[in-house]
Design a protein around this motif. Structure first.
Motif, mmCIF file in Angstrom:
data_model
loop_
_atom_site.group_PDB
_atom_site.id
_atom_site.type_symbol
_atom_site.label_atom_id
_atom_site.label_comp_id
_atom_site.label_asym_id
_atom_site.label_seq_id
_atom_site.Cartn_x
_atom_site.Cartn_y
_atom_site.Cartn_z
ATOM 1 N N UNK A 1 57.960 -56.676 -0.878
ATOM 2 C CA UNK A 1 56.736 -56.424 -1.261
ATOM 3 C C UNK A 1 54.916 -57.403 -0.965
ATOM 4 N N UNK A 2 55.136 -58.800 -0.284
ATOM 5 C CA UNK A 2 54.132 -59.242 0.757
ATOM 6 C C UNK A 2 54.203 -58.189 2.162
ATOM 7 N N UNK A 3 55.135 -57.667 2.104
ATOM 8 C CA UNK A 3 55.258 -57.212 3.983
ATOM 9 C C UNK A 3 55.339 -56.009 3.873
ATOM 10 N N UNK A 4 55.134 -54.567 3.058
ATOM 11 C CA UNK A 4 55.506 -53.634 2.928
ATOM 12 C C UNK A 4 54.516 -52.498 3.795
ATOM 13 N N UNK A 5 54.974 -51.707 4.482
ATOM 14 C CA UNK A 5 54.832 -50.881 5.191
ATOM 15 C C UNK A 5 53.558 -50.103 4.394
ATOM 16 N N UNK B 1 45.744 -58.563 2.187
ATOM 17 C CA UNK B 1 46.634 -59.743 1.687
ATOM 18 C C UNK B 1 47.780 -59.376 2.151
ATOM 19 N N UNK B 2 48.178 -58.649 2.989
ATOM 20 C CA UNK B 2 49.802 -58.404 3.794
ATOM 21 C C UNK B 2 50.457 -59.361 4.662
ATOM 22 N N UNK B 3 51.563 -59.947 4.821
ATOM 23 C CA UNK B 3 51.956 -61.370 5.379
ATOM 24 C C UNK B 3 52.101 -60.358 6.410
ATOM 25 N N UNK B 4 52.154 -61.326 6.870
ATOM 26 C CA UNK B 4 53.391 -61.174 8.910
ATOM 27 C C UNK B 4 54.852 -61.306 8.639
ATOM 28 N N UNK B 5 55.191 -60.301 9.096
ATOM 29 C CA UNK B 5 57.525 -60.650 8.740
ATOM 30 C C UNK B 5 57.728 -61.895 9.185
ATOM 31 N N UNK C 1 64.074 -59.062 9.885
ATOM 32 C CA UNK C 1 64.131 -57.262 10.291
ATOM 33 C C UNK C 1 63.531 -56.362 9.500
ATOM 34 N N UNK C 2 63.271 -55.920 10.137
ATOM 35 C CA UNK C 2 62.389 -54.209 8.887
ATOM 36 C C UNK C 2 63.626 -52.558 9.636
#
Length: 135
Positions: A44-48, A55-59, A64-65
């Protein structure tokens, strides 16, 4: 059928982003993430997302994605290779920091028991994240 096996390993929406559309035009069937210790990470915090989200956080570093593409019969060549559109999608995913995992229509046989299909997908994912990534 394949997505049922994937969601057994990574329950949506906590650990799996189902059917994300990337900003670079690739339609994924699923997006999952692993932390530096190869454990599933909440997406959720990093989703594409298609649109930029402030509000999106950096991975986090070391995570790994993985972008999962499930191809059907029409998206596979008779020789077993990938079509041009699938190959392009894989190259775009790699260029944008994803680990691509292409699962074709005959990877999971319909006669397999559910647990065998889940185990096969788990092995494919482990192989994908452990493989050195080249551009």
């Amino acid at each position: 059928m394949v997505m049922d096996r994937v969601t057994t390993l990574f329950p949506a929406p906590r650990f799996l982003n189902a059917i994300p559309v990337t900003r670079f035009g690739v339609q994924l069937d699923a997006e999952i993430m692993y932390d530096a210790n190869s454990k599933p990470l909440e997406v959720a915090p990093y989703a594409t997302t298609l649109h930029p989200d402030p509000n999106k956080k950096e991975l986090p570093i070391g995570c790994r994605r993985v972008g999962i593409i499930i191809t059907n019969f029409q998206d596979c060549l008779v020789s077993g290779g990938r079509t041009g559109s699938t190959s392009l999608a894989v190259r775009l995913l790699k260029a944008h920091g994803f680990i691509p995992l292409v699962i074709d229509f005959n990877t999971i046989d319909s006669s397999m028991k559910a647990i065998q299909g889940v185990q096969k997908i788990e092995v494919l994912l482990k192989q994908a994240i452990e493989r050195p990534q080249s551009s």
